[in-house]
Design a protein around this motif. Structure first.
Motif, PDB file in Angstrom:
ATOM      1  N   ALA A  33       0.826  -1.213   0.000  1.00 48.44           N
ATOM      2  CA  ALA A  33       0.000   0.000   0.000  1.00 48.44           C
ATOM      3  C   ALA A  33       0.860   1.262   0.000  1.00 48.44           C
ATOM      4  N   VAL A  34       1.847   1.316   0.862  1.00 48.75           N
ATOM      5  CA  VAL A  34       2.702   2.506   0.942  1.00 48.75           C
ATOM      6  C   VAL A  34       3.571   2.628  -0.310  1.00 48.75           C
ATOM      7  N   ALA A  35       4.116   1.513  -0.799  1.00 50.23           N
ATOM      8  CA  ALA A  35       4.967   1.558  -1.988  1.00 50.23           C
ATOM      9  C   ALA A  35       4.193   2.011  -3.221  1.00 50.23           C
ATOM     10  N   VAL A  36       2.999   1.494  -3.406  1.00 48.64           N
ATOM     11  CA  VAL A  36       2.190   1.897  -4.562  1.00 48.64           C
ATOM     12  C   VAL A  36       1.798   3.366  -4.446  1.00 48.64           C
ATOM     13  N   GLY A  37       1.409   3.803  -3.252  1.00 47.53           N
ATOM     14  CA  GLY A  37       1.047   5.204  -3.064  1.00 47.53           C
ATOM     15  C   GLY A  37       2.196   6.146  -3.380  1.00 47.53           C
ATOM     16  N   CYS A  38       3.384   5.827  -2.889  1.00 47.61           N
ATOM     17  CA  CYS A  38       4.557   6.665  -3.164  1.00 47.61           C
ATOM     18  C   CYS A  38       4.928   6.636  -4.644  1.00 47.61           C
ATOM     19  N   ALA A  39       4.839   5.466  -5.258  1.00 47.09           N
ATOM     20  CA  ALA A  39       5.174   5.350  -6.676  1.00 47.09           C
ATOM     21  C   ALA A  39       4.196   6.135  -7.547  1.00 47.09           C
ATOM     22  N   VAL A  40       2.915   6.029  -7.240  1.00 48.18           N
ATOM     23  CA  VAL A  40       1.915   6.765  -8.027  1.00 48.18           C
ATOM     24  C   VAL A  40       2.133   8.269  -7.888  1.00 48.18           C
ATOM     25  N   GLY A  41       2.400   8.728  -6.678  1.00 49.65           N
ATOM     26  CA  GLY A  41       2.650  10.157  -6.466  1.00 49.65           C
ATOM     27  C   GLY A  41       3.884  10.643  -7.217  1.00 49.65           C
ATOM     28  N   GLY A  42       4.960   9.897  -7.103  1.00 51.27           N
ATOM     29  CA  GLY A  42       6.195  10.282  -7.784  1.00 51.27           C
ATOM     30  C   GLY A  42       6.090  10.229  -9.289  1.00 51.27           C
ATOM     31  N   LEU A  43       5.502   9.149  -9.797  1.00 49.37           N
ATOM     32  CA  LEU A  43       5.364   9.022 -11.252  1.00 49.37           C
ATOM     33  C   LEU A  43       4.365  10.032 -11.810  1.00 49.37           C
ATOM     34  N   GLY A  44       3.311  10.304 -11.052  1.00 57.63           N
ATOM     35  CA  GLY A  44       2.348  11.308 -11.501  1.00 57.63           C
ATOM     36  C   GLY A  44       2.973  12.693 -11.581  1.00 57.63           C
ATOM     37  N   ALA A  45       3.746  13.053 -10.568  1.00 51.23           N
ATOM     38  CA  ALA A  45       4.427  14.354 -10.579  1.00 51.23           C
ATOM     39  C   ALA A  45       5.424  14.433 -11.726  1.00 51.23           C
ATOM     40  N   GLN A  46       6.159  13.362 -11.956  1.00 49.76           N
ATOM     41  CA  GLN A  46       7.132  13.348 -13.052  1.00 49.76           C
ATOM     42  C   GLN A  46       6.436  13.462 -14.405  1.00 49.76           C
ATOM     43  N   ALA A  47       5.301  12.788 -14.552  1.00 49.76           N
ATOM     44  CA  ALA A  47       4.553  12.873 -15.811  1.00 49.76           C
ATOM     45  C   ALA A  47       4.020  14.285 -16.044  1.00 49.76           C
ATOM     46  N   MET A  48       3.539  14.925 -14.979  1.00 49.15           N
ATOM     47  CA  MET A  48       3.056  16.306 -15.133  1.00 49.15           C
ATOM     48  C   MET A  48       4.199  17.246 -15.521  1.00 49.15           C
ATOM     49  N   LEU A  49       5.363  17.066 -14.911  1.00 47.96           N
ATOM     50  CA  LEU A  49       6.511  17.915 -15.261  1.00 47.96           C
ATOM     51  C   LEU A  49       6.969  17.675 -16.691  1.00 47.96           C
ATOM     52  N   ALA A  50       7.032  16.415 -17.090  1.00 49.40           N
ATOM     53  CA  ALA A  50       7.499  16.087 -18.436  1.00 49.40           C
ATOM     54  C   ALA A  50       6.533  16.598 -19.506  1.00 49.40           C
ATOM     55  N   ALA A  51       5.244  16.580 -19.201  1.00 43.78           N
ATOM     56  CA  ALA A  51       4.247  17.008 -20.179  1.00 43.78           C
ATOM     57  C   ALA A  51       4.033  18.519 -20.158  1.00 43.78           C
ATOM     58  N   GLY A  52       4.605  19.204 -19.184  1.00 36.65           N
ATOM     59  CA  GLY A  52       4.389  20.635 -19.071  1.00 36.65           C
ATOM     60  C   GLY A  52       2.968  20.970 -18.632  1.00 36.65           C
ATOM     61  N   TRP A  53       2.343  20.056 -17.941  1.00 38.94           N
ATOM     62  CA  TRP A  53       0.963  20.211 -17.485  1.00 38.94           C
ATOM     63  C   TRP A  53       0.971  20.110 -15.970  1.00 38.94           C
ATOM     64  N   TRP A  54       1.332  21.198 -15.294  1.00 37.70           N
ATOM     65  CA  TRP A  54       1.451  21.160 -13.843  1.00 37.70           C
ATOM     66  C   TRP A  54       0.151  21.656 -13.228  1.00 37.70           C
ATOM     67  N   HIS A  55      -0.767  20.728 -12.984  1.00 36.59           N
ATOM     68  CA  HIS A  55      -2.043  21.020 -12.342  1.00 36.59           C
ATOM     69  C   HIS A  55      -2.281  19.970 -11.254  1.00 36.59           C
ATOM     70  N   PRO A  56      -1.628  20.127 -10.099  1.00 33.93           N
ATOM     71  CA  PRO A  56      -1.734  19.099  -9.063  1.00 33.93           C
ATOM     72  C   PRO A  56      -3.152  18.913  -8.533  1.00 33.93           C
ATOM     73  N   ASP A  57      -3.947  19.974  -8.471  1.00 34.71           N
ATOM     74  CA  ASP A  57      -5.323  19.811  -7.988  1.00 34.71           C
ATOM     75  C   ASP A  57      -6.137  18.947  -8.942  1.00 34.71           C
ATOM     76  N   ALA A  58      -5.991  19.186 -10.237  1.00 36.94           N
ATOM     77  CA  ALA A  58      -6.718  18.374 -11.225  1.00 36.94           C
ATOM     78  C   ALA A  58      -6.231  16.929 -11.199  1.00 36.94           C
ATOM     79  N   ALA A  59      -4.929  16.742 -11.052  1.00 37.79           N
ATOM     80  CA  ALA A  59      -4.393  15.381 -10.980  1.00 37.79           C
ATOM     81  C   ALA A  59      -4.881  14.669  -9.730  1.00 37.79           C
ATOM     82  N   LEU A  60      -5.000  15.391  -8.641  1.00 34.63           N
ATOM     83  CA  LEU A  60      -5.483  14.805  -7.391  1.00 34.63           C
ATOM     84  C   LEU A  60      -6.942  14.380  -7.517  1.00 34.63           C
ATOM     85  N   VAL A  61      -7.757  15.212  -8.146  1.00 31.97           N
ATOM     86  CA  VAL A  61      -9.163  14.845  -8.368  1.00 31.97           C
ATOM     87  C   VAL A  61      -9.249  13.624  -9.272  1.00 31.97           C
ATOM     88  N   LEU A  62      -8.428  13.573 -10.309  1.00 34.82           N
ATOM     89  CA  LEU A  62      -8.410  12.405 -11.197  1.00 34.82           C
ATOM     90  C   LEU A  62      -8.019  11.147 -10.432  1.00 34.82           C
TER      91      LEU A  62
END
Length: 100
Positions: free
Chosen positions: A54-83
């Motif tokens: 549970a903790v490993a998946v949660g940390c991985a999803v958070g890290g990979l999601g943040a990296q994907a937002m940075l790489a795509a130039g789409w930094w909207h953490p609130d929208a990503a959190l709702v998704l």
């Protein structure tokens, strides 16, 4: 607990929660929400393994999601959190309903 944190995070993204409540609910959901959505499918596993997954998946999803937002130039953490809430809460509810 994950479902409650998911609902609180959805309210948080809507701008209704402020201050330390916002920080705590976001961190709790990001660490445990996605992880429990996946770890709930583990059958007859040791509690330590379930918590570790549970903790490993949660940390991985958070890290990979943040990296994907940075790489795509789409930094909207609130929208990503709702998704993420929309993706995780149905699985979390399923686990709660299935156990009863």
């Amino acid at each position: 607990m994950g479902v409650v944190a998911g609902v609180l995070v959805a309210l948080d993204a809507a701008g209704t929660l402020l201050g330390p409540v916002r920080a705590v609910t976001t961190v709790v959901f990001m660490i445990l929400g996605p992880g429990w959505a996946i770890a709930g499918f583990l059958r007859r596993s040791a509690p330590a393994l379930v918590w570790a997954v549970a903790v490993a998946v949660g940390c991985a999803v958070g890290g990979l999601g943040a990296q994907a937002m940075l790489a795509a130039g789409w930094w909207h953490p609130d929208a990503a959190l709702v998704l993420l809430v929309l993706l995780c809460v149905p699985a979390l509810v399923w686990h709660v309903v299935r156990r009863r």
